[in-house]
Motif scaffolding. Structure first.
Motif, PDB file in Angstrom:
ATOM      1  N   PRO A  70       0.825  -1.218   0.000  1.00 39.00           N
ATOM      2  CA  PRO A  70       0.000   0.000   0.000  1.00 39.00           C
ATOM      3  C   PRO A  70       0.857   1.265   0.000  1.00 39.00           C
ATOM      4  O   PRO A  70       1.937   1.302   0.600  1.00 39.00           O
ATOM      5  CB  PRO A  70      -0.808  -0.119   1.293  1.00 39.00           C
ATOM      6  N   THR A 127      -3.695   3.594  -1.533  1.00 42.66           N
ATOM      7  CA  THR A 127      -4.112   2.200  -1.518  1.00 42.66           C
ATOM      8  C   THR A 127      -4.023   1.591  -0.120  1.00 42.66           C
ATOM      9  O   THR A 127      -3.183   1.975   0.692  1.00 42.66           O
ATOM     10  CB  THR A 127      -3.274   1.351  -2.489  1.00 42.66           C
ATOM     11  N   SER A 128      -4.899   0.628   0.108  1.00 44.74           N
ATOM     12  CA  SER A 128      -4.858  -0.177   1.327  1.00 44.74           C
ATOM     13  C   SER A 128      -4.748  -1.652   0.969  1.00 44.74           C
ATOM     14  O   SER A 128      -4.976  -2.513   1.817  1.00 44.74           O
ATOM     15  CB  SER A 128      -6.123   0.062   2.165  1.00 44.74           C
ATOM     16  N   ASP A 150      -7.891   3.096  -3.502  1.00 42.47           N
ATOM     17  CA  ASP A 150      -7.919   1.728  -4.010  1.00 42.47           C
ATOM     18  C   ASP A 150      -8.490   1.664  -5.425  1.00 42.47           C
ATOM     19  O   ASP A 150      -9.268   0.774  -5.769  1.00 42.47           O
ATOM     20  CB  ASP A 150      -8.706   0.809  -3.067  1.00 42.47           C
ATOM     21  N   ARG A 201      -2.141   0.699   8.794  1.00 39.90           N
ATOM     22  CA  ARG A 201      -1.291   0.584   7.607  1.00 39.90           C
ATOM     23  C   ARG A 201       0.138   1.031   7.903  1.00 39.90           C
ATOM     24  O   ARG A 201       1.103   0.390   7.470  1.00 39.90           O
ATOM     25  CB  ARG A 201      -1.892   1.423   6.470  1.00 39.90           C
ATOM     26  N   PHE A 225      -3.508  -6.423   4.192  1.00 36.33           N
ATOM     27  CA  PHE A 225      -2.926  -5.449   3.269  1.00 36.33           C
ATOM     28  C   PHE A 225      -2.293  -6.073   2.024  1.00 36.33           C
ATOM     29  O   PHE A 225      -2.256  -5.436   0.969  1.00 36.33           O
ATOM     30  CB  PHE A 225      -1.888  -4.596   3.998  1.00 36.33           C
TER      31      PHE A 225
END
Length: 296
Positions: free
Chosen positions: A47, A81-82, A118, A220, A259
């Motif tokens: 991510p 993003t994740s 995402d 994250r 993730f």
């Protein structure tokens, strides 16, 4: 260490932006793949914050999470993003990237981060990504010239900077970003207290500027601090990479699956010809092995 078939086939170059752009851009980076026409490299990207990527000709296929790979056009934008991004680069390829920090996304892109989170989006005229439509034409001349291309990217981004205004929230976004990447920030309540915000106001700011809830962002960051240690030294066992905020290894494994979409053991068994080269080069150039740990 045994050499792999791809060793020497991938080179990564990182360049720092001008000081005026440092609050908005992490780095410019060039990925060069030197294989036979029918060869390819495959990897799984962790991510990140938002990134703009462009090349002279289609050579990249990618997908987020467990979605099937799709061929991508010459210029694409990936929001924050994740999830892991699975990608394949084919043949003899050169792919440039511009890493956008949260303040850069807020300044240069006319859409909240949550709308792009995402997602991989083609860059097209008339939409929120319109400022980047001509970057490839302005930068790529057909001649390999990494330093010159990096300078032209910087000039392009300086022109975009001059044509845009900072968002009303820019100071707060930068403050929140600095607090978020502070290793001592351990909870949403802690983050809200540092910013002098209510939890509800923080949630709204987080979605607009960062794309995700503060709880997910802190999770994250914790995960990426651990992954970065492994990317810099793959000889380490996972237990030796764990961030101090992890309760135990099972806690880390749950985050890894969330993730990266796979177990740590499976990820460790895969070749990472692009990501390992990138982690080493980024750490040497920018001081952080992964983009989301870059200090604005």
């Amino acid at each position: 260490m045994m050499k792999t078939a791809l060793e020497g086939a991938v080179a990564i170059h990182f360049y720092r932006p001008s000081p005026e752009l440092a609050p908005y851009v992490s780095t410019y980076y060039l990925t060069e793949v030197n294989l036979d026409q029918d060869g390819s490299v495959e990897d799984w990207l962790h991510p990140e914050w938002a990134n703009l990527r462009f090349t002279a000709q289609p050579c990249l296929s990618s997908a987020l999470g467990n979605a099937p790979l799709q061929a991508l056009p010459e210029t694409i934008f990936t929001g924050p993003t994740s999830q892991s991004a699975h990608f394949v680069i084919e043949g003899r390829a050169r792919v440039w990237g511009v890493g956008l920090l949260p303040a850069g996304l807020a300044r240069f892109v006319a859409a909240p981060a949550s709308d792009l989170a995402d997602r991989i989006v083609p860059v097209a005229p008339g939409g929120p990504l319109a400022p980047f439509v001509r970057i490839g034409a302005k930068v790529l001349t057909g001649k390999r010239d990494p330093a010159g291309e990096a300078a032209r990217i910087d000039g392009f981004m300086l022109a975009v900077l001059a044509e845009t205004r900072p968002s009303e929230e820019e100071a707060r976004v930068r403050q929140a970003h600095a607090a978020l990447i502070n290793d001592d920030t351990t909870s949403v309540a802690d983050l809200a207290a540092q910013l002098g915000m209510s939890s509800r106001s923080l949630e709204r700011l987080s979605l607009r500027a960062f794309g995700f809830s503060p709880k997910l962002l802190l999770r994250r960051q914790r995960f990426l601090r651990s992954l970065a240690q492994f990317m810099l030294d793959p000889s380490l066992k996972w237990i030796a990479t764990l961030d101090c905020q992890y309760v135990d290894q099972a806690h880390f494994v749950r985050d890894f699956r969330r993730f990266m979409g796979m177990s740590p053991s499976r990820y460790g068994a895969l070749e990472h010809p692009v990501l390992r080269a990138a982690a080493q080069a980024r750490a040497a150039s920018a001081g952080a092995a992964v983009q989301a740990l870059h200090r604005p």
